[in-house]
Design a protein around this motif. Sequence first.
Motif, PDB file in Angstrom:
ATOM      1  N   ASP A 235       0.749  -1.173  -0.150  1.00  0.00           N
ATOM      2  CA  ASP A 235       0.141   0.038   0.148  1.00  0.00           C
ATOM      3  C   ASP A 235       0.870   1.508  -0.181  1.00  0.00           C
ATOM      4  N   ASP A 236       2.085   1.330   0.766  1.00  0.00           N
ATOM      5  CA  ASP A 236       2.933   2.361   0.603  1.00  0.00           C
ATOM      6  C   ASP A 236       3.631   2.394  -0.716  1.00  0.00           C
ATOM      7  N   LEU A 237       3.894   1.512  -1.156  1.00  0.00           N
ATOM      8  CA  LEU A 237       4.679   1.271  -2.490  1.00  0.00           C
ATOM      9  C   LEU A 237       3.863   1.909  -3.773  1.00  0.00           C
ATOM     10  N   VAL A 238       2.416   1.780  -3.497  1.00  0.00           N
ATOM     11  CA  VAL A 238       1.939   2.128  -4.468  1.00  0.00           C
ATOM     12  C   VAL A 238       1.952   3.912  -4.574  1.00  0.00           C
ATOM     13  N   ALA A 239       1.993   4.429  -3.434  1.00  0.00           N
ATOM     14  CA  ALA A 239       1.932   5.947  -3.383  1.00  0.00           C
ATOM     15  C   ALA A 239       3.420   6.554  -3.466  1.00  0.00           C
ATOM     16  N   GLU A 240       4.483   5.718  -3.414  1.00  0.00           N
ATOM     17  CA  GLU A 240       5.810   6.205  -3.718  1.00  0.00           C
ATOM     18  C   GLU A 240       6.125   6.673  -4.864  1.00  0.00           C
ATOM     19  N   ASP A 241       7.007   7.579  -4.902  1.00  0.00           N
ATOM     20  CA  ASP A 241       7.713   8.352  -6.169  1.00  0.00           C
ATOM     21  C   ASP A 241       8.917   7.632  -6.341  1.00  0.00           C
ATOM     22  N   LEU A 242       9.089   6.813  -7.511  1.00  0.00           N
ATOM     23  CA  LEU A 242      10.214   5.947  -7.513  1.00  0.00           C
ATOM     24  C   LEU A 242      10.839   6.501  -8.956  1.00  0.00           C
ATOM     25  N   GLY A 243      10.394   7.648  -9.610  1.00  0.00           N
ATOM     26  CA  GLY A 243      10.974   8.330 -10.487  1.00  0.00           C
ATOM     27  C   GLY A 243      10.474   7.963 -11.772  1.00  0.00           C
ATOM     28  N   SER A 244      10.783   8.320 -13.144  1.00  0.00           N
ATOM     29  CA  SER A 244      10.142   7.997 -14.444  1.00  0.00           C
ATOM     30  C   SER A 244      11.561   7.457 -15.463  1.00  0.00           C
ATOM     31  N   GLU A 245      12.575   7.008 -14.720  1.00  0.00           N
ATOM     32  CA  GLU A 245      13.589   6.625 -15.791  1.00  0.00           C
ATOM     33  C   GLU A 245      13.399   5.509 -16.539  1.00  0.00           C
ATOM     34  N   TRP A 246      12.436   4.697 -16.129  1.00  0.00           N
ATOM     35  CA  TRP A 246      12.035   3.469 -16.720  1.00  0.00           C
ATOM     36  C   TRP A 246      10.866   3.552 -17.623  1.00  0.00           C
ATOM     37  N   ASP A 247      10.429   4.728 -17.753  1.00  0.00           N
ATOM     38  CA  ASP A 247       8.921   4.781 -18.561  1.00  0.00           C
ATOM     39  C   ASP A 247       8.930   4.190 -19.846  1.00  0.00           C
ATOM     40  N   LYS A 248      10.111   4.150 -20.467  1.00  0.00           N
ATOM     41  CA  LYS A 248      10.213   3.635 -21.737  1.00  0.00           C
ATOM     42  C   LYS A 248      10.734   2.117 -21.752  1.00  0.00           C
TER      43      LYS A 248
END
Length: 593
Positions: free
Chosen positions: A302-315
């Motif tokens: 539940d905490d992981l879902v709201a965590e900001d882990l960046g966007s470097e792997w979006d592609k």
Amino acid sequence: MAEEPHNPTAAEQVLPVPGDNPPTTQAEAEAEAGEKPITTTKAEAEVEAEAEEKGGSIEETDKAHESVSFKEETNVVADLPEAQKKALEELKKHVQEALNKHELTAPKPPPEKKKPAQEPQKKEPEVVAEVVGVTEEKKEVTEVTEEKREVTEVTEEKKAVEVTEVTEEKKVVEVTEEKKEAKEKTDAQVTEEEAEKKEVQVTEKQEQVTVTEEKKEVQVTETEEKKEVEEEVTATVTEEKKEVEAAPPTPEEVEIWGIPLLADERSDVILLKFLRARDFKVKDALSMIRNTVRWRKEFRIDDLVAEDLGSEWDKVVFNHGYDKEGHSVCYNVFGEFENKELYNKTFSDEEKRNKFIRWRIQLLEKSVRGLDFSPTAISTIVQVNDLKNSPGLGKRDLRLATNQALQLLQDNYPEFVAKQIFINVPWWYLAFYRMISPFLTQRTKSKFVFAGPSKSAETLFKYISPELVPVQYGGLSREGEQEFSTADPVTEVTIKPAAKHAVVLPLSQKSHLVWEIRVVGWDVNYGAEFVPSAEDGYTVIVQKSRKIASTDETVITHAFKTGEPGEVVLTIDNQTSKKKKLLYRSKTKAIAD
């Protein structure tokens, strides 16, 4: 708790990546490329070979594999076979018992050790809370008991004093008697005085005895009263304990993917996923549920879902659109790790690998939570795995991260993949797959579809509409504001080798026509012209015919305005020996007077 049995079908949950790329030749690549739902039986292989020998089309070849194509089972309980209904009901009963005993969220028990002869029973928190009042009553009884002890001590002291006095009196009497014998001849007056003294002493003694007896009576009365109070309190405590022990414990509430277990028909869909992952073996499915609940708690999902882990792997991994049946589609692009900077940021140490795995699980968790778990809805996804320029599992860091992700996904996200589509598959990967194929179940293999580089777009279009396929994979869906959106349908046409094809777009008077066209791989001649309806009208060249190479343009968008009726004709001339896939769509806008 016994270890979970290995589940080969879980391979469908992961992102299979081949080993290091071996040397290839153009002839070998062309021989092996193309869409092939891989089969391992001799009969299927013969059918495939026969279709290729006869030069059959890709559609004809695929018909040989329709019988083994995966079909999703129903989640409507009433439509299940009786054996599966029985297994579901049994699992629900076991889950309810586990919830009542708070077993699902309990920590994983340590390895079994020799138990001591007697283990003190631990009271449930609820029991302790309810007996607090009883404990206070016990304290009061204890205070009364202390008072009783004090009274008893005082009484014993008094008794000792009385005994001492009596003893002294006896001694006095003995001395008096001796004096009497020695002084028999004393005066009568002295004898009378002594007699009077004795009478006084006897009177005092009688009074002391009377007081002592009265005190004893009072003590006896107090002791009886205290015993009665103590017995009443003890009885009350015992009754309250029995009531607390007899009352059923409050079941714990457990959610998976935002759905409470045993809440409604959506819970049945979740339980069926675990049952199917364990071939409807109820005990194994229950064990898998228990382990998943514990893992989600330890991993703090539940905490992981709201965590900001960046966007470097979006592609690298991203969700995009839906297939023709309504499944959301997830793309896994392994070639992105050719970028050394990104590779090092992801796999250079354990901390970075763990962050990537957390990001990957976060993305999957969000996707799963967005699904509709109603029995008649779609609760699975389609995965598209792009193997172009994949660095391969020969790289140790990538292999470690992939294996770790595989274990987590297969253990905690069962039966969420409806189809695994592999595109841009090199010829040698098919050999790799055939090598591991005997270790996969038929259910898993029926979900796999493979396509070589030349057939990747065409294969995707079989399952996903072109307007929803990303432009880099042959479709028309691209980022940014465009004249068309995913809501505008696309027409697909197959152009035969050495053939021309004309697309006619009608126009009414005072119209503004916009169209979008793409030929997958291009390498064709393209031109457009307006032909008026009037016989005396003049044809207008909109786009002079020219050769368009595969590297020139991806999608061509044109517009044309006219004040008279007619039609725009698009001409595609395929002079190659290969068939081509044409995609186009158009819209007409009215022009105000």
